[in-house]
Design a protein around this motif. Structure first.
Motif, PDB file in Angstrom:
ATOM      1  N   TYR A 408       0.837  -1.207   0.000  1.00 23.28           N
ATOM      2  CA  TYR A 408       0.000   0.000   0.000  1.00 23.28           C
ATOM      3  C   TYR A 408       0.872   1.258   0.000  1.00 23.28           C
ATOM      4  CZ  TYR A 408      -3.412   3.479   1.401  1.00 23.28           C
ATOM      5  OH  TYR A 408      -4.200   4.604   1.446  1.00 23.28           O
ATOM      6  N   LEU A 409       1.876   1.283   0.867  1.00 23.57           N
ATOM      7  CA  LEU A 409       2.745   2.457   0.931  1.00 23.57           C
ATOM      8  C   LEU A 409       3.517   2.652  -0.371  1.00 23.57           C
ATOM      9  CD1 LEU A 409       4.173   2.037   4.551  1.00 23.57           C
ATOM     10  CD2 LEU A 409       2.469   3.684   3.779  1.00 23.57           C
ATOM     11  N   ARG A 410       3.995   1.564  -0.930  1.00 25.77           N
ATOM     12  CA  ARG A 410       4.762   1.658  -2.179  1.00 25.77           C
ATOM     13  C   ARG A 410       3.889   2.178  -3.318  1.00 25.77           C
ATOM     14  NH1 ARG A 410       7.977  -3.339  -5.197  1.00 25.77           N
ATOM     15  NH2 ARG A 410       8.756  -2.093  -6.963  1.00 25.77           N
ATOM     16  N   THR A 411       2.660   1.682  -3.410  1.00 25.58           N
ATOM     17  CA  THR A 411       1.776   2.106  -4.491  1.00 25.58           C
ATOM     18  C   THR A 411       1.381   3.570  -4.352  1.00 25.58           C
ATOM     19  OG1 THR A 411       0.905  -0.154  -4.643  1.00 25.58           O
ATOM     20  CG2 THR A 411      -0.380   1.599  -5.677  1.00 25.58           C
ATOM     21  N   THR A 412       1.014   3.979  -3.150  1.00 25.49           N
ATOM     22  CA  THR A 412       0.605   5.372  -2.963  1.00 25.49           C
ATOM     23  C   THR A 412       1.773   6.331  -3.160  1.00 25.49           C
ATOM     24  OG1 THR A 412       0.892   5.051  -0.556  1.00 25.49           O
ATOM     25  CG2 THR A 412      -1.329   4.819  -1.449  1.00 25.49           C
ATOM     26  N   ARG A 413       2.968   5.923  -2.755  1.00 24.54           N
ATOM     27  CA  ARG A 413       4.136   6.792  -2.982  1.00 24.54           C
ATOM     28  C   ARG A 413       4.482   6.865  -4.452  1.00 24.54           C
ATOM     29  NH1 ARG A 413       7.668   4.604   2.222  1.00 24.54           N
ATOM     30  NH2 ARG A 413       6.551   5.842   3.786  1.00 24.54           N
ATOM     31  N   LYS A 414       4.293   5.769  -5.171  1.00 24.93           N
ATOM     32  CA  LYS A 414       4.524   5.800  -6.614  1.00 24.93           C
ATOM     33  C   LYS A 414       3.555   6.766  -7.269  1.00 24.93           C
ATOM     34  CE  LYS A 414       4.291   2.851 -10.729  1.00 24.93           C
ATOM     35  NZ  LYS A 414       3.271   3.674 -11.380  1.00 24.93           N
ATOM     36  N   TRP A 415       2.296   6.718  -6.848  1.00 25.05           N
ATOM     37  CA  TRP A 415       1.313   7.638  -7.412  1.00 25.05           C
ATOM     38  C   TRP A 415       1.676   9.083  -7.104  1.00 25.05           C
ATOM     39  CZ3 TRP A 415      -3.836   4.794  -5.797  1.00 25.05           C
ATOM     40  CH2 TRP A 415      -4.005   3.681  -6.630  1.00 25.05           C
ATOM     41  N   ALA A 416       2.194   9.326  -5.888  1.00 21.34           N
ATOM     42  CA  ALA A 416       2.562  10.697  -5.520  1.00 21.34           C
ATOM     43  C   ALA A 416       3.719  11.212  -6.358  1.00 21.34           C
ATOM     44  CB  ALA A 416       2.921  10.751  -4.036  1.00 21.34           C
ATOM     45  N   SER A 417       4.588  10.299  -6.803  1.00 21.16           N
ATOM     46  CA  SER A 417       5.753  10.728  -7.597  1.00 21.16           C
ATOM     47  C   SER A 417       5.466  10.741  -9.088  1.00 21.16           C
ATOM     48  CB  SER A 417       6.935   9.784  -7.333  1.00 21.16           C
ATOM     49  OG  SER A 417       6.643   8.465  -7.758  1.00 21.16           O
ATOM     50  N   ASP A 418       4.316  10.198  -9.497  1.00 22.90           N
ATOM     51  CA  ASP A 418       3.964  10.180 -10.917  1.00 22.90           C
ATOM     52  C   ASP A 418       3.423  11.539 -11.335  1.00 22.90           C
ATOM     53  OD1 ASP A 418       4.732   7.624 -11.222  1.00 22.90           O
ATOM     54  OD2 ASP A 418       2.731   6.747 -11.180  1.00 22.90           O
TER      55      ASP A 418
END
Length: 448
Positions: A408-418
């Motif tokens: 969950y943390l990895r996916t949401t952080r990826k979205w924040a950096s996209d």
């Protein structure tokens, strides 16, 4: 069309629960329960919380009028019952006014509003009524579980809980030793979870009136979806909790006469071959997964981008809820693990839907669903092995939980950096010629 379809589906669901509650549980359904509260003393519940959510679409002047009208209507009801000599149970004197005002705003939207203003006001009314009706639907569904599931699977869950060291027994003794002050605080946190959710939701929706639109995602959506999907597992995996199955019961239901043994919280259950056991027709089978834990997890997630006070409050509510669910014997430790996985998966499903079924989000939802399913299957069919090999099973359960949290943390952080900038706009050749060679270059647009 989407909102109209959602309204039709919600109405159909409520009618279905109403029919099932009457036919199989001999109890009133959510529609009947809510209709009665137009006149009869309302049961304790988030009626004014629903009104507060509805008022996010109103101006400040309209909010004062709506709140004043609700209080005035309640005063009329209270005085009328007092004059008629009607005995009102404690905590059920107020709330009719809030319900009348929400319904009045719905009528006002159809009669006096058009277009987007009508839609916005109806969305606000729907948001408030969903919170209120969701509570009634939950009450009806719990009655259905107690009547349609005569046996419970607590011995299986108790055996699986050996893998985590029987945390409910440990925390139960700690809460018992903490005295009345600690117990009262935990009871407040456990019982007022909806109030905490309303506070967080009001913060997230505070700009709706000014912007004339709802944000793309907010806590109420997750809260309602958890409440819609979670109770289905009560029918698949009926569990009453350690204080009922292994203790004296609580709140006047259950009791030692139905318990497998009177052990909680001082003596952990022995490792024995589990089997379904009969239980009374009153106590709800509402433990697997722990929706209190799931809702508290959702509150924690949605407070992360708030001010410091809200973040601290979200953390406190999550920790206190976990302690209360275990310390009062309402849940086993493995219930809480399943509840966290369920909450993160549900939250990510909503966020993925908002992003147009993002591939990374869909992968996480698939993984979370697989882990949740594996946990429930393990608790049911491998509980004995989990108890006998706790030093292997316990770390595996925690590793599965950690993998979901990490994902969950990895996916949401990826979205924040996209963050993809708009391409630099250039002038057409004819525009360049018209501007001349000494014209200043056009400024690049801001990045989003």
């Amino acid at each position: 069309m989407l909102w109209a379809a959602a309204a039709v589906v919600a109405l159909g669901f409520l009618i279905g629960v109403e029919v099932v509650a009457r036919r199989y549980a001999g109890a009133s359904g959510p529609i009947t329960l809510q209709t009665r509260e137009l006149i009869l003393p309302p049961k304790p519940g988030p009626l004014y919380g629903g009104l507060a959510l509805m008022m996010v679409v109103l101006t400040w002047r309209q909010r004062f009028i709506a709140l004043g009208s609700a209080i005035a209507i309640d005063v009329v009801f209270v005085l009328g019952r007092w004059a008629a000599g009607v005995e009102v149970p404690e905590g059920q004197a107020f709330g009719n006014g809030a319900l009348w005002v929400m319904l009045g705003c719905a009528v006002f939207a159809f009669v006096r509003r058009t277009g987007q203003e009508r839609l916005l006001l109806l969305k606000g009314v729907g948001l408030g009524l969903l919170l209120v009706t969701g509570r009634k639907t939950g009450d009806a569904w719990l009655a259905i579980t107690s009547q349609t599931r005569p046996t419970v699977l607590d011995p299986y869950v108790a055996m699986a809980d050996h893998a985590l060291g029987n945390p409910s027994w440990l925390v139960g003794r700690v809460v018992e030793a903490s005295g009345s002050a600690g117990s009262l605080l935990l009871h407040f946190v456990y019982g007022e979870l909806a109030v905490a959710a309303v506070v967080v939701a009001l913060y997230q929706l505070r700009k709706v009136s000014a912007e004339r639109r709802f944000p793309r995602h907010h806590l109420v959506r997750t809260f309602l979806l958890i409440g819609l999907l979670g109770p289905a597992f009560y029918m698949i995996f009926p569990v009453v909790g350690p204080v009922f199955a292994y203790g004296p019961g609580a709140s006047g239901t259950g009791g030692v006469e139905w318990a497998v043994a009177n052990l909680w919280p001082h003596t952990t259950p022995p490792v024995t071959l589990p089997h379904p056991v009969p239980y009374d027709g009153i106590t709800p089978r509402n433990c697997m997964p722990s929706l209190h834990t799931a809702w508290a997890t959702a509150i924690f997630i949605h407070t992360r981008k708030g001010p410091r006070t809200l973040r601290y409050a979200g953390t406190f509510w999550l920790v206190a809820t976990l302690i209360a669910t275990l310390g009062f014997g309402y849940h086993y430790g493995v219930d809480l693990v399943a509840g966290v996985v369920f909450a993160l998966t549900t939250e990510m499903a909503l966020r993925t839907f908002d992003r147009g079924w993002d591939r990374s989000g869909m992968r996480f939802v698939g993984w979370g669903t697989a882990v949740f399913s594996a946990l429930l299957l393990s608790y049911r069919y491998l509980s004995m092995e989990m108890a006998e090999h706790r030093w292997v099973a316990g770390p595996l359960v925690l590793l599965a939980l950690a993998s979901v949290i990490y994902g969950y943390l990895r996916t949401t952080r990826k979205w924040a950096s996209d963050v993809v900038p708009f391409p630099r706009q250039t002038r057409r050749p004819e525009a360049e010629a018209a501007a001349g060679p000494d014209a200043a270059p056009e400024a690049a647009p801001e990045l989003v």
